[in-house]
Write a protein that holds these residues in place. Structure first.
Motif: not given
Length: 110
Positions: A47-73
């Motif tokens: 799905v390509a929409d703003e809700v999915s983009q927000k969910e993707f960003y939120t989940r990636c940020q959680q993963w990044s913070n939990l694992n201390d791995i930098p992400i550039f969007y």
């Protein structure tokens, strides 16, 4: 929505772990990831929409913070020059519209 985006941090984590095995002494960071808010006919299975983009960003940020791995969007703003129409996926990766107004992912909640 969400079924496809939920799996992405798992995918990223798998790829991260593959690289960690190959390069155990190197710092690994994610240098380009993102989620488009529009897609061309027949393009992508997700799905390509703003809700999915927000969910993707939120989940990636959680993963990044939990694992201390930098992400550039990829990327901050929609870029109209990348396509011939405003609805093409290539022109809609930004967290902000081309006019600099925020998409759902960065809208302030009241």
């Amino acid at each position: 929505t969400g079924v496809q985006t939920c799996a992405l941090p798992i995918y990223i984590n798998g790829k991260y772990n593959e690289l960690k095995v190959k390069f155990p002494k190197k710092q690994i960071l994610i240098t380009e990831t993102g989620w488009t808010t529009s897609k061309n006919a027949g393009q992508f299975t997700s799905v390509a929409d703003e809700v999915s983009q927000k969910e993707f960003y939120t989940r990636c940020q959680q993963w990044s913070n939990l694992n201390d791995i930098p992400i550039f969007y990829f990327e901050a703003f929609n870029e109209r020059w990348k396509g011939t129409t405003v609805t093409e996926a290539e022109t809609n990766w930004g967290f902000y519209y081309a006019d600099r107004t925020p998409k759902l992912v960065f809208q302030m909640t009241k």
